[in-house]
Design an enzyme around this catalytic site. Structure first.
Site, short mmCIF file in Angstrom:
data_model
loop_
_atom_site.label_atom_id
_atom_site.label_comp_id
_atom_site.label_asym_id
_atom_site.label_seq_id
_atom_site.Cartn_x
_atom_site.Cartn_y
_atom_site.Cartn_z
N GLU A 142 -5.72 20.88 27.79
CA GLU A 142 -6.26 22.20 28.12
C GLU A 142 -5.45 23.30 27.42
OE1 GLU A 142 -9.19 22.60 29.69
OE2 GLU A 142 -9.19 20.42 29.60
N TRP A 166 -6.92 23.47 24.14
CA TRP A 166 -8.13 24.30 24.00
C TRP A 166 -7.76 25.77 23.83
CZ3 TRP A 166 -12.97 23.25 22.79
CH2 TRP A 166 -13.44 21.95 22.97
N TRP A 225 -33.02 36.58 22.08
CA TRP A 225 -32.46 36.98 23.37
C TRP A 225 -33.39 37.93 24.09
CZ3 TRP A 225 -28.84 33.71 24.30
CH2 TRP A 225 -27.95 33.29 23.31
N ASN A 279 -12.98 26.84 36.45
CA ASN A 279 -13.49 26.54 35.12
C ASN A 279 -14.87 25.88 35.12
OD1 ASN A 279 -13.41 24.18 32.75
ND2 ASN A 279 -13.01 26.24 32.09
N TRP A 320 -25.14 35.92 24.93
CA TRP A 320 -23.82 35.52 25.43
C TRP A 320 -22.81 36.64 25.39
CZ3 TRP A 320 -19.73 35.92 22.08
CH2 TRP A 320 -20.01 35.93 20.70
N TRP A 327 -17.57 31.18 25.47
CA TRP A 327 -18.95 31.68 25.57
C TRP A 327 -19.79 31.16 24.40
CZ3 TRP A 327 -22.00 33.73 29.20
CH2 TRP A 327 -21.37 34.16 30.38
#
Length: 481
Positions: A279, A282, A310, A345, A363, A386
């Site tokens: 993690e 990431w 969108w 998360n 987004w 995102w």
DNA sequence: CCAACTTTGCG
DNA sequence: GCAAAGTTG
């Protein structure tokens, strides 16, 4: 040895331990002035959101207290860093300014301006690597694009990296006193008129000491079950270190070494620790993406997404923001976010998927909301995640991964405790209905005191329809060019 | 016939 | 990751 003092410019490492710039200055024998510059003006800086502003104020308070314990103070100023640090250097006749790197294009450009301004007045600069395990420039490769896929990236980092052992807190600081400082309150970081920070205050304790305590407790009690429990929002199975990492109250090196040591001590925890460190990987990956794509928060990494159809729907966006979508797991998350400045998360992924896929809202609108409301809002992780959910990013979730909010709720919040906590109007529904109140019989709703459409909304979009509509919209990307 | 489980397509 | 289609008992 020069008797001119050294300024340590605190940027995004608001701690005293494992602080290379501070440690080197303290060991040099020169006198030291510690300074923080609140700079929201220099080009290339993304202005902080409300929740990170609040956190920064608490973190500066903690830092100031830690420095006072060493007999030092923190000189706080505001304005463009190059101008402010030039003035401060003149005032105290500094010989050099030391700082820890912030490995991002904008902050590095600011630092380059600082270095130039100091050079003009004969003041030296020294920069120390700090906020990442690997400098993103090193992994850029010959195509200049940088890493695109997480797994090979992290394998490479694991093979290549042996981060230096964390440095201790300087035992003493020969400090320069007398330079004027702003009060933390003068920075205007905290809410006044409506004081919305009550939930943040009761949830979080900022600062280096609290960060170290969280890491210790996590490794002691929770890391053993981390791999299995990290997706459950109903229990505290994660480290909750992210807001501390955001402003460098703890360094990636400290986390790395402490976790690695714990893995050697307790082999039974090794699996959880590997997962935990990935993690951290990431975060590292997202910061590398940001370094190579400075406009990560505004531009699709995959240009084909520029044609995505969108929808503009302010009412739906507002319902999502307020936790009134009619999907309990999503609403619980959005309300947890508003109240505490954080969201589990797993729930972030489900809530983001609903906005982008079921509601077809860009987004970037969700990213901006999270940027404003998360205490851990990170310039790398937030936009990268995102884009991952939307499918527009590097190594992104495939377009057809549309979370079913009912199944996700039933799987990860099986007895409904998380929903009951954050959506109290549903608290009396049994576990089998709490993730889909619309499926309850009228009598069951009445017994739980739920008036669907009045005390709690009906789903903003029916799942089956939303899913089909999302797949069709994503299909249009392929046929339109 | 169904329920439980596995496989496959999703553009 | 999900849901529909396919498989098994």
């Amino acid at each position: 040895m020069s008797s001119n003092p050294i300024i340590v410019w605190f940027r995004e490492s608001l701690r005293l331990s494992d602080h290379p710039a501070l440690y080197t200055a303290a060991m040099s024998g020169s006198r030291v002035t510690c300074s923080f510059v609140y700079d929201q003006e220099s080009p290339g800086i993304r202005p902080l959101g409300g929740a990170t502003q609040w956190w920064l104020a608490q973190s500066l308070r903690a830092l100031r207290a830690e420095l006072e314990a060493l007999g030092a103070d923190l000189v706080i100023r505001r304005g463009p860093a190059a101008k402010v640090l030039g003035e401060l250097a003149r005032e105290i006749k500094a010989g050099a300014v030391y700082w820890n790197d912030v490995a991002q294009a904008g902050p590095r450009a600011v630092a380059a301006d600082v270095e130039a301004a100091l050079g003009d007045i004969g003041v030296a600069s020294r920069v120390f690597a700090d906020d990442l395990l690997v400098d993103p420039a090193e992994l850029r490769g010959k195509d200049g694009r940088g890493p695109r896929v997480f797994t090979p990236f992290w394998k490479r980092v694991l093979a290549l990296v042996d981060p230096p052992k964390p440095l201790p807190t300087p035992a003493r600081l020969a400090c320069v006193t007398g330079a004027s400082s702003l009060a933390i309150e003068a920075l205007g970081l905290e809410p006044t008129k409506p004081d919305w920070a009550g939930g943040l205050r009761t949830t979080w304790q900022a600062g280096e000491r609290a960060a170290q305590q969280r890491l210790t407790r996590f490794l002691e009690f929770a890391v053993h079950g981390y791999a299995g429990d990290r997706d459950r929002p109903d229990i505290e199975a994660t480290s909750r270190l992210s807001p501390h990492l955001r402003f460098g109250e703890i360094s990636p090196r400290q986390i790395w070494h402490t976790a690695r040591f714990a893995a050697e001590e307790r082999p039974a925890c090794a699996r959880g620790i590997d997962k935990f460190l990935s993690e951290l990987g990431w975060r590292e990956f997202s910061r590398h993406l940001l370094y190579n794509n400075p406009d990560l928060a505004t531009r699709n990494l995959q240009p084909s997404f520029d044609a995505f159809p969108w929808t503009k729907d302010d009412a739906a966006l507002a319902a999502w923001q307020r936790g009134q979508t009619g999907y309990p797991i999503v609403d619980a998350g959005m309300r947890e976010l508003w109240h505490t400045g954080s969201m589990h998360n797993r729930v972030r992924m489900v809530a983001a998927s609903l906005l982008v896929k079921h509601l077809l809202i860009d987004w970037r609108a969700g990213e901006q909301w999270f940027w404003d409301t998360l205490v851990d809002a990170d310039p790398g992780s937030n936009p990268a995640s995102w884009q991952w959910v939307a499918g527009s990013g590097a190594d992104a979730a495939p377009y057809f991964r549309v979370f079913n909010p009912v199944l996700q709720g039933e799987k990860f919040d099986a007895n409904g405790a998380y929903v009951r906590r954050w959506v109290p109007e549903l608290a009396r529904l049994p576990a089998g209905l709490i993730h889909q109140p619309w499926a309850a019989k009228p009598l069951e709703l009445a017994e739980a005191g739920v008036a669907l459409g009045r005390s709690y909304p009906s789903p903003i979009v029916e799942h089956k329809h939303g899913r089909a509509r999302a797949l069709a919209a994503y299909a249009s990307l392929r046929t339109s060019d």
